[in-house]
Write an enzyme that holds these catalytic residues in place. Structure first.
Site, short mmCIF file in Angstrom:
data_model
loop_
_atom_site.label_atom_id
_atom_site.label_comp_id
_atom_site.label_asym_id
_atom_site.label_seq_id
_atom_site.Cartn_x
_atom_site.Cartn_y
_atom_site.Cartn_z
N LYS A 1 46.37 36.61 31.29
CA LYS A 1 47.23 37.31 30.33
C LYS A 1 48.56 36.56 30.27
O LYS A 1 49.50 36.88 31.02
CB LYS A 1 47.41 38.77 30.76
CG LYS A 1 48.04 39.67 29.72
CD LYS A 1 48.01 41.12 30.20
CE LYS A 1 48.66 42.04 29.18
NZ LYS A 1 48.73 43.42 29.68
N GLU B 1 41.49 43.60 35.37
CA GLU B 1 40.46 43.71 36.39
C GLU B 1 39.25 44.49 35.87
O GLU B 1 38.10 44.10 36.11
CB GLU B 1 41.01 44.41 37.64
CG GLU B 1 42.04 43.62 38.41
CD GLU B 1 43.48 43.75 37.90
OE1 GLU B 1 44.38 43.30 38.61
OE2 GLU B 1 43.70 44.29 36.79
#
Length: 117
Positions: free
Chosen positions: A98, A73
């Site tokens: 990811k 983030e």
């Protein structure tokens, strides 16, 4: 508004909350759509009047490696701000994935949208 995009950009960088993650490189997958008027570049076939996706792709990897963070983030937010400021992009949508971070999930990640279309 036209878009210049990069999809599925794989980069290797240090990212993660846990100590073991800070000691290795992990793969992130970046997708970015950038609002841009491509007509000016197309008019006379001029690279200088568009967003150079090769240069931006290299810049994304360089930025991620020069600015290690714990959270994707945080990387997404900082990377979006960096791209918008450096290339004068009025709007972008950025996703950072990811792969392999969660067992039984192909990938996890965040998607953000910044600026005005």
């Amino acid at each position: 508004m036209d878009k210049v995009f990069i999809k599925g950009l794989n980069i290797q960088t240090t990212i993660g909350f846990f100590q073991w993650e800070k000691e290795i490189k992990q793969t992130l997958v970046i997708d970015v759509e950038m609002g841009w008027n491509t007509a000016q570049a197309a008019e006379n076939d001029e690279l200088a009047k568009t967003l150079d996706y090769a240069q931006i792709s290299e810049g994304i990897a360089e930025f991620a490696n020069a600015n290690p963070v714990d959270l994707i983030e945080t990387l997404a937010e900082r990377l979006a701000a960096h791209l918008m400021a450096r290339y004068h992009i009025p709007w972008l949508k950025l996703s950072v994935g990811k792969p392999g971070a969660v067992h039984n999930a192909q990938t996890v990640g965040v998607e953000i949208e910044r600026g005005q279309r």
